[in-house]
Design a protein around this motif. Structure first.
Motif, PDB file in Angstrom:
ATOM      1  N   ALA A 185      21.845  43.467  36.038  1.00  0.00           N
ATOM      2  CA  ALA A 185      22.771  43.720  37.140  1.00  0.00           C
ATOM      3  C   ALA A 185      22.115  44.456  38.301  1.00  0.00           C
ATOM      4  O   ALA A 185      22.580  44.353  39.451  1.00  0.00           O
ATOM      5  N   ILE A 186      21.042  45.183  38.036  1.00  0.00           N
ATOM      6  CA  ILE A 186      20.417  46.000  39.077  1.00  0.00           C
ATOM      7  C   ILE A 186      19.919  45.145  40.227  1.00  0.00           C
ATOM      8  O   ILE A 186      20.193  45.420  41.399  1.00  0.00           O
ATOM      9  N   THR A 187      19.170  44.109  39.923  1.00  0.00           N
ATOM     10  CA  THR A 187      18.670  43.248  40.992  1.00  0.00           C
ATOM     11  C   THR A 187      19.635  42.108  41.315  1.00  0.00           C
ATOM     12  O   THR A 187      19.575  41.543  42.403  1.00  0.00           O
ATOM     13  N   SER A 188      20.521  41.768  40.380  1.00  0.00           N
ATOM     14  CA  SER A 188      21.453  40.668  40.620  1.00  0.00           C
ATOM     15  C   SER A 188      22.405  40.951  41.769  1.00  0.00           C
ATOM     16  O   SER A 188      22.955  40.019  42.358  1.00  0.00           O
ATOM     17  N   ARG A 189      22.626  42.223  42.094  1.00  0.00           N
ATOM     18  CA  ARG A 189      23.527  42.553  43.203  1.00  0.00           C
ATOM     19  C   ARG A 189      22.946  42.144  44.559  1.00  0.00           C
ATOM     20  O   ARG A 189      23.671  42.057  45.536  1.00  0.00           O
ATOM     21  N   GLY A 190      21.634  41.938  44.604  1.00  0.00           N
ATOM     22  CA  GLY A 190      21.024  41.462  45.841  1.00  0.00           C
ATOM     23  C   GLY A 190      20.928  42.490  46.948  1.00  0.00           C
ATOM     24  O   GLY A 190      20.810  42.129  48.129  1.00  0.00           O
ATOM     25  N   TYR A 191      20.943  43.782  46.603  1.00  0.00           N
ATOM     26  CA  TYR A 191      20.817  44.810  47.636  1.00  0.00           C
ATOM     27  C   TYR A 191      19.442  44.730  48.296  1.00  0.00           C
ATOM     28  O   TYR A 191      18.418  44.688  47.602  1.00  0.00           O
ATOM     29  N   PRO A 192      19.374  44.750  49.620  1.00  0.00           N
ATOM     30  CA  PRO A 192      18.063  44.731  50.293  1.00  0.00           C
ATOM     31  C   PRO A 192      17.215  45.941  49.938  1.00  0.00           C
ATOM     32  O   PRO A 192      15.982  45.873  49.962  1.00  0.00           O
ATOM     33  N   GLU A 193      17.855  47.055  49.611  1.00  0.00           N
ATOM     34  CA  GLU A 193      17.131  48.309  49.399  1.00  0.00           C
ATOM     35  C   GLU A 193      16.472  48.406  48.025  1.00  0.00           C
ATOM     36  O   GLU A 193      15.617  49.282  47.822  1.00  0.00           O
ATOM     37  N   VAL A 194      16.850  47.579  47.083  1.00  0.00           N
ATOM     38  CA  VAL A 194      16.453  47.761  45.683  1.00  0.00           C
ATOM     39  C   VAL A 194      15.286  46.857  45.296  1.00  0.00           C
ATOM     40  O   VAL A 194      15.352  45.638  45.463  1.00  0.00           O
ATOM     41  N   PHE A 195      14.230  47.463  44.768  1.00  0.00           N
ATOM     42  CA  PHE A 195      13.063  46.761  44.235  1.00  0.00           C
ATOM     43  C   PHE A 195      12.851  47.257  42.804  1.00  0.00           C
ATOM     44  O   PHE A 195      13.178  48.394  42.477  1.00  0.00           O
ATOM     45  N   ARG A 196      12.263  46.380  41.969  1.00  0.00           N
ATOM     46  CA  ARG A 196      12.046  46.800  40.585  1.00  0.00           C
ATOM     47  C   ARG A 196      10.698  46.311  40.071  1.00  0.00           C
ATOM     48  O   ARG A 196      10.339  45.146  40.223  1.00  0.00           O
ATOM     49  N   LEU A 197       9.977  47.242  39.405  1.00  0.00           N
ATOM     50  CA  LEU A 197       8.720  46.918  38.733  1.00  0.00           C
ATOM     51  C   LEU A 197       8.918  46.736  37.237  1.00  0.00           C
ATOM     52  O   LEU A 197       8.150  46.025  36.595  1.00  0.00           O
ATOM     53  N   ALA A 198       9.912  47.389  36.648  1.00  0.00           N
ATOM     54  CA  ALA A 198      10.211  47.210  35.223  1.00  0.00           C
ATOM     55  C   ALA A 198      10.740  45.797  35.005  1.00  0.00           C
ATOM     56  O   ALA A 198      11.392  45.225  35.875  1.00  0.00           O
ATOM     57  N   PRO A 199      10.488  45.218  33.825  1.00  0.00           N
ATOM     58  CA  PRO A 199      11.049  43.892  33.544  1.00  0.00           C
ATOM     59  C   PRO A 199      12.555  43.966  33.348  1.00  0.00           C
ATOM     60  O   PRO A 199      13.100  45.020  32.999  1.00  0.00           O
ATOM     61  N   THR A 200      13.241  42.857  33.570  1.00  0.00           N
ATOM     62  CA  THR A 200      14.675  42.796  33.328  1.00  0.00           C
ATOM     63  C   THR A 200      14.948  42.619  31.836  1.00  0.00           C
ATOM     64  O   THR A 200      14.066  42.230  31.066  1.00  0.00           O
ATOM     65  N   ASP A 201      16.195  42.871  31.442  1.00  0.00           N
ATOM     66  CA  ASP A 201      16.585  42.619  30.057  1.00  0.00           C
ATOM     67  C   ASP A 201      16.347  41.154  29.692  1.00  0.00           C
ATOM     68  O   ASP A 201      15.909  40.844  28.579  1.00  0.00           O
ATOM     69  N   SER A 202      16.638  40.258  30.631  1.00  0.00           N
ATOM     70  CA  SER A 202      16.454  38.829  30.354  1.00  0.00           C
ATOM     71  C   SER A 202      14.989  38.487  30.134  1.00  0.00           C
ATOM     72  O   SER A 202      14.658  37.675  29.258  1.00  0.00           O
ATOM     73  N   THR A 418      10.786  34.760  51.738  1.00  0.00           N
ATOM     74  CA  THR A 418      10.263  33.697  50.873  1.00  0.00           C
ATOM     75  C   THR A 418      11.275  32.583  50.689  1.00  0.00           C
ATOM     76  O   THR A 418      12.487  32.829  50.581  1.00  0.00           O
ATOM     77  N   THR A 419      10.780  31.368  50.629  1.00  0.00           N
ATOM     78  CA  THR A 419      11.651  30.221  50.396  1.00  0.00           C
ATOM     79  C   THR A 419      12.111  30.149  48.948  1.00  0.00           C
ATOM     80  O   THR A 419      13.129  29.528  48.651  1.00  0.00           O
ATOM     81  N   GLU A 420      11.382  30.814  48.032  1.00  0.00           N
ATOM     82  CA  GLU A 420      11.750  30.781  46.622  1.00  0.00           C
ATOM     83  C   GLU A 420      13.095  31.452  46.357  1.00  0.00           C
ATOM     84  O   GLU A 420      13.759  31.170  45.351  1.00  0.00           O
ATOM     85  N   SER A 421      13.527  32.324  47.261  1.00  0.00           N
ATOM     86  CA  SER A 421      14.768  33.057  47.045  1.00  0.00           C
ATOM     87  C   SER A 421      15.962  32.136  46.870  1.00  0.00           C
ATOM     88  O   SER A 421      16.900  32.438  46.134  1.00  0.00           O
ATOM     89  N   ALA A 422      15.931  30.985  47.533  1.00  0.00           N
ATOM     90  CA  ALA A 422      17.073  30.075  47.490  1.00  0.00           C
ATOM     91  C   ALA A 422      17.216  29.393  46.134  1.00  0.00           C
ATOM     92  O   ALA A 422      18.314  28.965  45.768  1.00  0.00           O
ATOM     93  N   THR A 423      16.138  29.291  45.381  1.00  0.00           N
ATOM     94  CA  THR A 423      16.170  28.547  44.117  1.00  0.00           C
ATOM     95  C   THR A 423      16.071  29.439  42.886  1.00  0.00           C
ATOM     96  O   THR A 423      16.311  28.975  41.779  1.00  0.00           O
ATOM     97  N   GLN A 424      15.717  30.712  43.045  1.00  0.00           N
ATOM     98  CA  GLN A 424      15.541  31.583  41.889  1.00  0.00           C
ATOM     99  C   GLN A 424      16.856  32.261  41.511  1.00  0.00           C
ATOM    100  O   GLN A 424      17.731  32.474  42.354  1.00  0.00           O
ATOM    101  N   PRO A 425      17.015  32.637  40.230  1.00  0.00           N
ATOM    102  CA  PRO A 425      18.227  33.347  39.797  1.00  0.00           C
ATOM    103  C   PRO A 425      18.387  34.655  40.559  1.00  0.00           C
ATOM    104  O   PRO A 425      17.395  35.283  40.954  1.00  0.00           O
ATOM    105  N   PRO A 426      19.620  35.096  40.782  1.00  0.00           N
ATOM    106  CA  PRO A 426      19.856  36.339  41.534  1.00  0.00           C
ATOM    107  C   PRO A 426      19.123  37.546  40.972  1.00  0.00           C
ATOM    108  O   PRO A 426      18.696  38.424  41.719  1.00  0.00           O
ATOM    109  N   LEU A 427      18.951  37.610  39.632  1.00  0.00           N
ATOM    110  CA  LEU A 427      18.322  38.791  39.041  1.00  0.00           C
ATOM    111  C   LEU A 427      16.853  38.936  39.427  1.00  0.00           C
ATOM    112  O   LEU A 427      16.256  39.990  39.214  1.00  0.00           O
ATOM    113  N   LEU A 428      16.235  37.892  39.979  1.00  0.00           N
ATOM    114  CA  LEU A 428      14.836  37.972  40.396  1.00  0.00           C
ATOM    115  C   LEU A 428      14.668  38.450  41.836  1.00  0.00           C
ATOM    116  O   LEU A 428      13.550  38.534  42.339  1.00  0.00           O
TER     117      LEU A 428
END
Length: 474
Positions: A185-202, A418-428
C-alpha cells in the motif's frame, strides 16, 4: 565479522536502557500525544575524529520547539541542511532494528560531511522515536517539516508508521525515502513524495514461486510440489499467505502446514509430508529461531531432504553457520534465504560500509541497514542536483537518480519521467525493483556462511556455478 564483542553488546544494552529511560511512558494511541520534548537523536557537524567510524548515536531530549521559519530555499543560502528520520528506538517498537538503521544513517552522515558536505554545506540528521506507533510517527513528521526544517525524511521500519508519515509528507510536498517498511500500500497510493528501497511484500512473496519455477521438477516425479511450514506466531503471516497463493497461481501444488510454538516435536507435520503421494520438490521453513533448526533436523532424520530430492529452504536463522552445523551436521545442500547484500554481491561502496558498520555493531548489516545508508545518500544526491530545496525539485532529482550505492545500482523505473509507469502495477511507483532477495546454499560440510555461494537470482551467481535447478556439489 562473526559476532559483536562483549563490550559492544554491553554498550548497546546500556544505550538501549538509557534511551528507554529518557523516552515518555507508554503511549495510548487514542490519546493525543504531547511532543514538546520528544526523544531525538541528533548528529550535526562533520566528524573531526580520525576514527573510521562515527561514535554511537547521541540520544538526548530535544529542547522545546520554537516557531521556526524555514526560509532557506537554495542550498547556497543554507548554513546547514537538515534531514529527518523516524525510527523505532523504544518499546513497543522494534528498537534493535531502529538502532541498526540509526547506526547506518550516522555512518552516511559522517561519510558525506567528511567529504565536505553537499557543495560545502554540512548535513544534520535529526531522528525521532516513533516507538512503532503511527500517531507518534505522524506528529514527529510534522515537527520535522515545520519546526526542524527538514528537507526530507528517511528510514521508517513499521508499515503503519510509514503510512502515517507519508500522509503528512504528501500534505507538505516533502520527499520520503523508505528503507524498511514493505507494505504494498505504501507505493500503491502513487504519492509523488514517496520512494522506497526496501522490497514490497509482493516482491518477497513472489520469490519462492519464481525460484522453484526455474528449478522445475527437482525430484523428477512428474510435477512440481512445494510445502510451507510456518509457526502460528510468525509476524510475517501476511507474506506467508501471499507466498502460498503465489505458488498456487504459478501452478505449483503447495501445502501450508502450521505448527504451534514453543515445540520441539514436529512429528505430526512430518507425518503429513510423508503421507503425501509426492514429496515436495522444496520445503520452505518460516519458523522463527532455534525451532527452525530443530524442525530441519527432524525432517532429515525422517528421510525428507536433499537425500530424497526435497530441497530445504531455511530462513535467516540458517546464516549462523556455527549454530547451524552444530544442530544439523548433515545439512549440506541446505538453501538459506537472505534479504539484502551478501559477501559476494557487495558493491565497492557496500564493502566500505560493511567495514564501518561491523566496527560499531560487530555483525553483518541487515537489509534495512544497507537501505538506510542508501536512502540518505539518495537524498543528499538529490539536494546536490536539484536547483532548489523545494520538495518538487528534490522529487524530480530523486526520480532521475541512477547510481551505484551499497545495495546495487538504484534506478526508479516507474516515475513521472518514464513510459514504463503506464504499464507497471501501481505498487512499483517510485519502487526500486532490484533489491537483493537471495538464495544462498551450503555446498560442503561446516562451510562458513560467508562462503556460501548465491544460487539465485542467476545474475548474482558465481560465473562457474552450477545451474539453479540443482544444488552445487562440494
Amino acid at each position: 565479522m562473526q559476532g559483536p564483542q562483549s563490550c559492544r553488546v554491553l554498550l548497546l544494552f546500556i544505550t538501549c536502557l538509557w534511551i528507554t529511560s529518557c523516552s515518555s511512558t507508554s503511549v495510548n494511541p487514542s490519546t493525543p500525544l504531547q511532543i514538546s520534548e520528544p526523544l531525538a537523536v541528533v548528529q550535526t557537524t562533520p566528524q573531526t575524529s580520525s576514527e573510521q567510524v562515527p561514535p554511537p548515536p547521541i540520544t538526548q531530549a530535544a529542547t522545546p520547539p520554537q516557531q521556526v521559519t524555514c526560509a532557506s530555499t537554495r542550498l547556497n543560502d543554507a548554513p546547514i541542511v537538515t534531514i529527518g528520520s523516524i525510527l523505532p528506538l523504544s518499546s513497543p517498537g522494534a528498537l534493535l532494528a531502529g538502532f541498526s538503521m540509526q547506526t547506518a544513517l550516522n555512518i552516511a552522515v559522517t561519510d558525506i560531511n567528511k567529504q565536505g558536505g553537499i557543495h560545502g554545506v554540512p548535513i544534520r540528521l535529526i531522528t525521532y522515536d516513533s516507538a512503532g506507533i503511527p500517531e507518534r510517527g505522524a506528529q514527529f513528521a510534522e515537527r520535522l517539516i515545520l519546526l526542524d526544517c527538514a528537507v526530507g525524511i528517511v528510514g521508517l521500519y513499521h508499515n503503519d508508521v510509514a503510512l502515517a508519515v507519508m500522509d503528512v509528507a504528501h500534505r507538505y510536498n516533502v520527499p520520503v525515502i523508505i528503507a524498511g517498511a514493505s507494505s504494498d500500500a505504501i507505493t500503491s497510493r502513487g504519492y509523488p513524495e514517496v520512494f522506497r528501497l526496501a522490497p514490497t511484500d509482493s516482491m518477497l512473496a513472489q520469490m519462492p514461486a519464481q525460484w522453484l519455477t526455474d528449478v522445475g521438477d527437482y525430484n523428477s516425479d512428474g510435477q512440481i510440489n512445494a510445502a510451507i511450514i510456518a509457526d502460528n506466531t510468525n509476524s510475517a503471516s501476511s507474506i506467508i499467505e501471499a507466498t502460498h497463493n503465489h505458488l498456487i497461481e504459478t501452478t505449483i501444488s503447495t501445502e501450508l502446514l502450521r505448527i504451534d510454538l514453543p515445540s520441539t516435536d514436529f512429528s505430526s507435520v512430518i507425518a503429513r509430508l510423508v503421507a503425501q503421494e509426492h514429496l515436495p520438490d522444496a520445503i520452505f521453513i518460516y519458523v522463527k529461531g532455534k525451532p527452525a533448526l530443530l524442525l530441519q533436523k527432524e525432517l532429515l532424520a525422517a528421510g525428507i531432504g536433499p537425500q530424497s530430492s526435497s530441497l530445504i529452504v531455511q530462513n535467516k536463522v540458517g546464516l549462523n553457520s556455527a549454530e547451524f552445523w552444530a544442530d544439523i551436521p548433515d545439512g549440506t545442500n541446505t538453501i538459506v534465504a537472505r534479504h539484502g547484500p551478501w559477501h559476494s554481491t557487495l558493491t565497492t561502496r557496500g564493502q566500505e560500509f560493511v567495514i564501518k558498520y561491523d566496527q560499531y555493531m560487530g555483525r553483518w548489516p541487515e537489509a534495512y541497514a544497507f537501505a538506510s545508508y542508501d536512502a540518505l545518500v539518495l537524498l543528499a544526491n538529490a539536494i546536490s542536483e536539484a536547483p532548489s530545496l523545494s520538495g518538487s525539485d528534490l522529487i524530480n532529482a530523486l526520480e532521475r537518480f541512477d547510481d551505484e550505492v551499497t545495495s546495487g545500482r538504484v534506478i526508479f523505473a516507474s516515475t513521472s519521467h518514464t513510459t514504463e509507469s503506464a504499464t507497471q502495477p501501481p505498487l512499483l511507483w517510485h519502487q526500486w525493483q532490484e533489491s537483493q532477495i537471495l538464495y544462498l546454499q551450503y555446498t560442503y560440510p561446516n562451510q562458513p556462511a560467508d562462503a556460501m555461494p548465491v544460487i539465485w537470482p542467476v545474475r548474482y551467481r558465481p560465473l562457474k556455478g552450477d545451474t539453479a535447478a540443482a544444488p552445487t556439489e562440494p
